[in-house]
Design an enzyme around this catalytic site. Structure first.
Site, PDB file in Angstrom:
ATOM      1  N   GLU A 525      63.994 101.708  57.572  1.00 51.76           N
ATOM      2  CA  GLU A 525      64.949 102.763  56.513  1.00 51.76           C
ATOM      3  C   GLU A 525      65.913 103.539  57.325  1.00 51.76           C
ATOM      4  O   GLU A 525      67.086 103.630  56.958  1.00 51.76           O
ATOM      5  CB  GLU A 525      64.100 103.504  55.661  1.00 51.76           C
ATOM      6  CG  GLU A 525      63.290 102.507  54.652  1.00 51.76           C
ATOM      7  CD  GLU A 525      63.801 101.456  54.009  1.00 51.76           C
ATOM      8  OE1 GLU A 525      65.072 101.630  53.619  1.00 51.76           O
ATOM      9  OE2 GLU A 525      63.228 100.314  53.476  1.00 51.76           O
ATOM     10  N   ASP A 589      65.321  95.821  60.752  1.00 51.30           N
ATOM     11  CA  ASP A 589      64.085  95.185  61.408  1.00 51.30           C
ATOM     12  C   ASP A 589      64.106  95.261  62.562  1.00 51.30           C
ATOM     13  O   ASP A 589      63.112  95.923  63.523  1.00 51.30           O
ATOM     14  CB  ASP A 589      63.766  93.970  60.919  1.00 51.30           C
ATOM     15  CG  ASP A 589      63.525  93.683  59.514  1.00 51.30           C
ATOM     16  OD1 ASP A 589      62.941  94.512  59.140  1.00 51.30           O
ATOM     17  OD2 ASP A 589      63.715  92.277  59.084  1.00 51.30           O
TER      18      ASP A 589
HETATM   19 ZN    ZN Z   1      65.854  97.241  54.306  1.00 53.58          ZN
END
Ligand code: ZN
Length: 686
Positions: A525, A589
């Protein structure tokens, strides 16, 4: 339909968003307790696989073999297992609150009655299409296309029936402290504009099935087969034209392409055949001078359809929007018909979702901060919040360190990046202030009415924001939600209580496992603030270039590398991933994995850990815990749908793509340089 709630394309989620659109069905049964997923699951590992060749197979191979997709699911993973479990816990609360005894609190009474009304399928069957009749009558009474604006406004705010486009209030991207009016594309019954435009045999077949589905729905609503068939054709014709005018999902990731501030008079010039004044009066909109017309091409297409299509065609279109929006809350034949197309045809779902799950989700959607208030008291402790905050602090320190050490970024830009990092607002568990639902009327015998009043409640709440200060404490997800998000205009990271459970978070496990789980989620995030989309906003949530031209160029070279890399991965046999649509999620990621690993390394330098647990080093446990978050089996139809609409890569590539870009993985598993998961060249942004 308002923009109230979250604009999916404006926020970066962790996982696929939960829309109630694909939850159908009504098999009444008493559910048994679903198993709780584990952090670091030894039984999931396929030891016959070589982690250096295919790490996903290694971390998840046995899980995939032993966990077939349940018939009411289209995607089944450790992630969905936690959702199932959380949904069941909520269901228990709702069942209890639904008993009409005198000891219920006002909150329990509200969400208990909402849930009870939803569960009353016998009453829904008895009523048939009658709950929608006033809306259908209003549409039928339209006798002049000039009154379309007035009618749409009335339907939206009185009946909760939306449709042709999105209109609401949101933050101005150039000045995030301002709440402005926004008009955006919408009005399609298929999941994306590409479903109307792509000329592949698969999409052509889906379009044929869609027309057949509309025809059957019109018939179920009482139309003759001939009338139903011509209505369906009219809807398809209008929707196809609207799709042609719509922006692609990939283009919508670019804030510059979404920003067209203009006086209302200019929008009126763009759409001379639509009466905006009547529409705005209808929805009770406050006055404003300028608005952001997010997708002008759509409104041009809309106007051409208003002038070019007959009054009858427009009545068919509105009739469809009303039926489509309400079908899953009407009688069983309509519920079934809706499920067959949206569940089975589009996603390969074999059986309807049991009614208790549909109603639990619907209650959470409508009254999430009421149900959630009671839910967190039971399932979310202050200790969990405190521990999560410690992890967030560790991840912030890692990103700080990472930015300082970036080889390609100038000192000047680094300073700006660090400023933005310092301004990220952390929101953990649940909101500081609970939404007040006292004006939302809930009736035990009015399922569709409750759903519509909940929609209107959210619409009005959104429209009232016009010109007001931004509420920085507001949440876009409910506390039990198993997901997380970053909002560029707010520059905040949000972790609902729902995701702070195993397999993401389990403080009985070692640090390596938690950094590989919730640690990567937090890093993910945070990295969204610096991906291809988030990096266009500054720390105050304004679209401003804060990188020097040379740094932006270097940044883009790096994101291009990732877009190309992931664009070569196969989503399903014969279909490659859209590397640009998934770029932000892939960057998050990759960054999340690296940052969490850095934070783990810092932690282990301070707190000694056993050299091995279950035969794995802390580094290996970190990567396995991460890989297992995305263990999943997906139906082919659903995977094909995701390849078109989901900004997230499939589980396999979320794992293998990220580890092959991170040398520490190859080192942790003693891979040979040049192995697929430890390549000579890889991509790195952050
Ligand atoms: Zn995301």
């Amino acid at each position: 339909m308002g923009l109230s709630g979250i604009d999916e394309l404006h926020a970066a989620f962790l996982g696929e968003s939960r829309t109630s659109e694909n939850v159908k069905g009504s098999v009444q049964e008493t559910p048994s307790e679903p198993k709780a997923p584990q952090s670091f699951d030894m039984t999931a590992i396929d030891k016959t696989a070589d982690p250096c060749t295919d790490f996903y197979q290694y971390a998840c191979g046995n899980w995939q073999k032993n966990n077939p997709i349940p018939p009411d699911q289209v995607r089944w993973g450790e992630f969905t297992e936690l959702r199932e479990r959380t949904s069941w816990l909520l269901y228990k609360e709702l069942e209890e609150a639904a008993q009409p005894n005198a000891t219920r609190t006002p909150l329990e009474q509200k969400y208990g009655d909402f849930y009870a009304a939803c569960m009353d399928s016998a009453l829904a069957d008895k009523k048939g299409v009658t709950p929608l009749q006033p809306t259908l009558d209003a549409i039928n009474a339209l006798n002049d296309k000039k009154q379309l604006g007035a009618l749409l406004g009335a339907l939206e705010i009185k009946d909760g029936t939306g449709g042709l486009f999105m209109f609401g209030v949101g933050q101005d991207q150039k000045d995030s402290t301002m709440q402005i009016a926004q008009a955006d594309q919408g009005g399609l019954g298929l999941p994306d504009r590409d479903y109307y435009l792509a000329q592949t045999p698969r999409q052509q077949k889906i379009r044929e099935e869609y027309v057949a589905h509309m025809t059957r729905t019109f018939e179920l609503a009482g139309d003759t087969p001939e009338k139903a068939a011509s209505e369906a054709q009219a809807v398809m014709s209008i929707e196809t034209a609207l799709a042609q005018g719509s922006m692609s999902r990939t283009d919508r990731r670019d804030p510059a392409k979404r920003y067209h501030m203009m006086p209302l008079a200019d929008l009126e010039k763009l759409t001379p055949d639509f009466d905006w004044q009547s529409y705005l009066h209808g929805i009770d909109m406050g006055s404003f001078q300028n608005l952001d017309v997010v997708s002008p091409g759509f409104f041009t297409a809309m106007n051409a359809q208003i002038s070019g299509q007959s009054l009858e065609a427009w009545k068919s279109y509105l009739r469809w929007r009303a039926l489509h929006g309400a079908a899953r809350w009407l009688s069983e034949p309509l519920v079934q018909e809706n499920f067959k197309f949206y569940g089975t045809t589009l996603q390969g779902q074999q059986e309807q979702t049991p009614r208790w799950k549909r109603c639990t989700l619907a209650t959470d959607n409508a009254l999430g901060e009421a149900v959630g208030q009671d839910w967190v008291k039971k399932y979310f402790t202050p200790e969990k919040k405190e521990n999560t905050l410690k992890l967030v602090t560790a991840l912030e320190a890692a990103l700080h360190q990472d930015i300082e050490q970036l080889p390609w970024m100038s000192e000047e830009t680094k300073k700006k990046a660090l400023e933005k990092l310092a301004l990220i607002r952390n929101k953990i568990g649940y909101p500081e202030h609970w939404r007040d639902y006292s004006t939302l009327e809930v009736k035990r015998d009015d399922l569709l009415g409750n759903m519509n009043r909940a929609t209107i409640f959210e619409d009005r709440r959104n429209l009232r924001k016009l010109g007001k200060p931004v509420d920085e404490t507001e949440w876009q997800m409910t506390p039990p939600t198993v997901n997380a998000y970053y909002m560029p205009p707010m520059n905040d990271i949000n972790f609902p209580a729902g995701i702070l459970q195993p397999p993401f978070y389990d403080f009985s496990k070692d640090a390596a496992v938690n950094f590989g789980g919730i640690g990567v989620v937090i890093g993910h995030e945070m990295t969204h603030g610096f991906d291809d989309q988030g990096s266009k906003y500054d720390g105050r949530g304004n679209v401003v270039e804060w990188q020097t031209p040379a740094d932006r160029k270097a940044f883009t070279e790096r994101t291009d590398c990732e877009a190309k890399e992931y664009g070569n991965f196969e989503a399903v046999p014969g279909v490659k991933l859209n590397g640009n649509l998934t770029l932000g999620e892939n960057t998050a990621d990759n960054g999340g994995l690296r940052l969490a690993y850095l934070a783990l390394t810092d932690t282990l330098a301070k707190e000694a850990a056993p050299p091995q647990i279950d035969g794995y080093t802390p580094s290996q446990r970190f990567f396995i815990a991460y890989g297992q978050l995305w263990c999943e089996n997906v139906r082919e139809e659903s995977a094909r749908n995701s390849a078109l609409v989901d900004p997230h890569s499939p589980g396999r590539w979320r794992v293998n793509g990220a580890v092959q870009n991170f040398d520490e993985f190859g080192k942790a598993f003693s891979c040979k340089k040049g192995a697929p998961m430890y390549p000579e060249n890889s991509c790195r942004v952050w």
